[in-house]
Design an enzyme around this catalytic site. Structure first.
Site, PDB file in Angstrom:
ATOM      1  N   ARG A 235      -2.754  20.189  -2.355  1.00 29.85           N
ATOM      2  CA  ARG A 235      -2.396  21.202  -3.484  1.00 29.85           C
ATOM      3  C   ARG A 235      -2.205  22.405  -2.834  1.00 29.85           C
ATOM      4  NH1 ARG A 235      -1.536  17.434  -5.896  1.00 29.85           N
ATOM      5  NH2 ARG A 235      -2.133  16.695  -7.896  1.00 29.85           N
ATOM      6  N   ASP A 259       3.710  20.177   2.370  1.00 30.86           N
ATOM      7  CA  ASP A 259       4.339  19.529   1.346  1.00 30.86           C
ATOM      8  C   ASP A 259       4.140  20.300  -0.013  1.00 30.86           C
ATOM      9  OD1 ASP A 259       6.216  17.486   0.379  1.00 30.86           O
ATOM     10  OD2 ASP A 259       4.345  16.508  -0.267  1.00 30.86           O
ATOM     11  N   GLU A 264       4.725  27.198  -6.235  1.00 29.24           N
ATOM     12  CA  GLU A 264       5.812  26.313  -6.492  1.00 29.24           C
ATOM     13  C   GLU A 264       6.241  25.524  -7.741  1.00 29.24           C
ATOM     14  OE1 GLU A 264       4.368  21.813  -5.474  1.00 29.24           O
ATOM     15  OE2 GLU A 264       3.569  22.851  -4.009  1.00 29.24           O
ATOM     16  N   HIS A 296       7.163  18.606  -2.104  1.00 25.46           N
ATOM     17  CA  HIS A 296       6.201  17.871  -2.831  1.00 25.46           C
ATOM     18  C   HIS A 296       6.768  16.355  -2.846  1.00 25.46           C
ATOM     19  CE1 HIS A 296       2.616  18.719  -5.794  1.00 25.46           C
ATOM     20  NE2 HIS A 296       2.746  17.343  -5.243  1.00 25.46           N
TER      21      HIS A 296
END
Length: 329
Positions: A235, A259, A264, A296
């Site tokens: 996260r 990632d 985001e 992600h």
């Protein structure tokens, strides 16, 4: 049973539609819409028994209240994470919440290692250089992982998979977790400060909670080795971005692979290539030659999508039958 599937992409339909043709799911009707679930779109669920949402959507107090007014009785999370769901408010309104706790831990762990390798060996830079017929090795010096120390923060299913990958690379593996994984007999469990100070590669695999929010900050970065490699596939809120950027500028990190990142939510999974971005988080991170950011996508494999769709439909089926499924929160 009627369910409204928010944020439906083409790849979601590819894996859910074949399942809906199976006889056992005949009484479950799903409608796919492109809109994400937020307080502004929650009323679209009026008349539906359930909604299906993803990790980037807003299922806070206001959304839950609106879903309750619409008659929704079940929230299907087609992901493992649920930090974006107000579970207290859902319980208050007797809205049940089910998730997909373990769809493909190896997929995420493999992506974490891919990020670590790409960032440390500067593969993202090499790819661009060679495309332009530039075969110079300047700026591409990397490090070998063999014989170095990996620090795994969180050894649930994904963290355990990452630990096994690191061991396969010939690394010594340290780990920090309040509940040690007894199956990882090759791992040395240590306190977080020791892990930070001894690890050459640090990979984050823990949920986002009040305790873990911004666990990577100026103080904890200061405890890391100089030249450390940091990877986050969990996260974005685990890392305080401004502090990370300061650490990068201070040459604390040899490489960083992300990632996930803060801010985001409004852009993840969307094509914004023709738009002017309203925040600079990604642009600031990508300005550094030793940083790689992906969208992600750690979960995004055929194996994971099959597992996500099947488990989500089984969660819906359990609810339709009046049962309490094993994946309810």
């Amino acid at each position: 049973m009627k369910a409204l599937f928010f944020g439906a992409k083409g790849y979601d339909k590819k894996y859910f539609l074949p399942l809906m043709e199976q006889e056992k799911y005949a009484d479950i009707n799903i409608k796919f819409i492109e809109a994400d679930l937020t307080p502004n779109t929650a009323q679209l669920a009026d008349g539906y028994d359930a909604v299906c949402a993803f990790v980037n959507m807003d299922l806070g107090e206001q959304t839950i209240e609106l879903l309750h007014r619409c008659g929704v009785r079940l929230i299907l999370m087609r992901c493992a994470g649920f930090n974006n769901v107000d579970l207290g408010k859902a319980k208050e309104y007797q809205i049940r919440v089910a998730r997909v706790p373990g769809y493909s831990p190896e997929s995420v762990a493999e992506h974490a290692m891919a990020l670590a390798l790409t960032a440390s060996r500067r593969l993202h830079k090499a790819y661009i250089k060679v495309r332009e017929n530039n075969y110079s090795l300047n700026g591409l010096l990397g490090v070998s992982f063999y014989g170095r120390t990996a620090g795994i923060v969180g050894t649930g299913r994904i963290g355990a998979a990452m630990a096994r990958i690191c061991r396969g690379f010939g690394m010594k593996v340290l780990a920090y977790d309040r509940y040690p994984n007894k199956s990882l007999d090759f791992v040395e469990y240590v306190e977080l400060d020791k892990l930070l100070g001894r690890s050459d590669l640090i990979s984050l695999h823990c949920p986002l909670t009040q305790e873990t929010h911004h666990m990577i900050n100026l103080e904890t970065i200061g405890k890391m080795k100089d030249g450390v490699i940091l990877v986050n596939t969990s996260r974005g809120g685990l890392i305080r971005t401004d502090d990370l950027i300061k650490g990068i500028r201070d040459n604390k990190f040899f490489a960083v692979g992300l990632d996930v990142y803060e801010e985001e939510d409004d852009s993840v999974f969307e094509d914004l290539s023709d738009e002017i971005m309203q925040h600079s988080t990604v642009a600031r991170l990508l300005s550094f030659p030793n940083v790689i950011v992906t969208s992600h996508q750690g979960f995004f494999t055929e194996e994971a999508m099959c597992a996500i769709s099947e488990t989500t439909m089984e969660n819906a089926l359990a609810f339709a039958r009046g049962e309490v499924g094993p994946n309810e929160l």
